[in-house]
Design an enzyme around this catalytic site. Structure first.
Site, mmCIF file in Angstrom:
data_model
loop_
_atom_site.group_PDB
_atom_site.id
_atom_site.type_symbol
_atom_site.label_atom_id
_atom_site.label_comp_id
_atom_site.label_asym_id
_atom_site.label_seq_id
_atom_site.Cartn_x
_atom_site.Cartn_y
_atom_site.Cartn_z
ATOM 1 C CG HIS A 1 -1.989 -0.908 1.325
ATOM 2 N ND1 HIS A 1 -2.171 -1.789 2.364
ATOM 3 C CD2 HIS A 1 -3.025 -1.122 0.475
ATOM 4 C CE1 HIS A 1 -3.261 -2.506 2.148
ATOM 5 N NE2 HIS A 1 -3.806 -2.125 1.014
ATOM 6 C CB CYS B 1 -3.168 -1.997 8.536
ATOM 7 S SG CYS B 1 -1.813 -2.788 9.373
HETATM 8 C C1 CIR Z 1 -3.398 -7.779 3.218
HETATM 9 O O1 CIR Z 1 -2.593 -8.247 2.409
HETATM 10 O O2 CIR Z 1 -4.421 -7.210 2.870
HETATM 11 C C2 CIR Z 1 -3.106 -7.941 4.693
HETATM 12 N N1 CIR Z 1 -2.387 -9.147 4.906
HETATM 13 C C3 CIR Z 1 -2.338 -6.756 5.220
HETATM 14 C C4 CIR Z 1 -3.089 -5.473 5.150
HETATM 15 C C5 CIR Z 1 -2.329 -4.330 5.714
HETATM 16 N N2 CIR Z 1 -3.095 -3.146 5.601
HETATM 17 C C6 CIR Z 1 -2.599 -1.926 5.691
HETATM 18 O O3 CIR Z 1 -1.416 -1.742 5.832
HETATM 19 N N3 CIR Z 1 -3.446 -0.897 5.571
#
Ligand code: CIR
Length: 262
Positions: free
Chosen positions: A167, A254
């Protein structure tokens, strides 16, 4: 306008299914017990700033649902429910919507079936909303977000996410009205012109994803050179263990939605 005072955060407990969470590279199976401990420390750090934390129950059907940030954009005027680009995560957004509706008067939705956008790609500053196009966020999603938030007079600027980076915000964080903590590879794209950039120390790129929450900068443990830079600049730093979320490409932002509903 962006405020650095947050009255609320929403988090979601990690589920036992987290072992099946998405990851770019397999660096081992996360331990639910350790992740739960780190998660509790994270919530304690949010609460220590005086905010109310809404702690949602785990969703076993959604292994990545601890990463609530990707489901919504929270602004003072209202929230926008996202359409995550990872097929296994799309349903998480609908599970978040009622909780936002309980706290906000205005909740909008990204609706176009062609739109994909995740909160991890969105950085809201005092003057604009930067959105990184990524494997999870497409141009249609960005255009739809821009149309939705125009209602509240926000300007959206599409920016670049470095190749291989999950991201946009994996590589940057807003520290205050004019200051962004960023990896060198992201800052080199020129997207932060006009802001003051504090570079993450070389080799410490995973700590670029921190959060400024009220008086605290909450960052992952284990990045001493960047921590010392932030301390030297006068920030109050709180370090949280993140080894288990890091196995799933997750950092500090996140794990929560942070906002002050008006
Ligand atoms: C994903 O790949 O969607 C999750 N394993 C990690 C998401 C992390 N999200 C973020 O940094 N906003």
């Amino acid at each position: 306008m962006r405020s650095f005072t947050f009255t609320h955060a929403i988090t979601r407990k990690p589920s036992a299914s987290i072992v099946a969470g998405l990851r770019a590279v397999d660096t081992g199976t996360p331990s639910l017990a350790l992740m739960t401990q780190h998660h509790a420390d994270y919530i304690a750090a949010l609460k220590a700033t005086g905010a109310t934390v809404v702690e949602l129950e785990a969703l076993e059907d959604f292994p990545d649902s601890v990463f609530v940030e990707d489901t919504a954009l929270c602004l003072p005027e209202g929230a926008v429910v996202m359409r995550p680009g990872a097929p296994s995560r799309l349903g998480e957004a609908a599970r978040m919507a009622p909780h936002l509706q309980a706290l906000y008067k205005h909740v909008l939705h990204i609706e176009n079936p062609e739109s994909f956008i995740e909160g991890g790609d969105i950085l809201t500053t005092e003057t604009e909303i930067l959105v990184g196009r990524s494997a999870r966020t497409n141009a249609t999603g960005i255009a739809e977000l821009a149309a939705r938030v125009a209602l509240w007079d926000y300007k959206v600027r599409e920016v670049f996410t470095p190749p291989g980076v999950l991201h946009f915000k994996t590589d940057c964080s807003l520290l205050d009205a004019e200051t962004i903590l960023s990896t060198t590879r992201l800052a080199a794209s020129g997207c932060f012109e006009g802001y003051r950039v504090i570079p993450v120390a070389e080799g410490e790129e995973p700590c670029a994803n921190t959060i400024r929450f009220n008086d605290a900068v909450i960052m992952p443990q284990g990045f001493p050179r960047t921590r010392d830079t932030l301390l030297a600049q006068g920030y109050k730093v709180v370090e949280i263990g993140n080894t288990e979320c890091a196995k799933l490409d997750g950092g500090m932002s996140c794990l929560s939605l942070r906002f002050s509903p008006s």
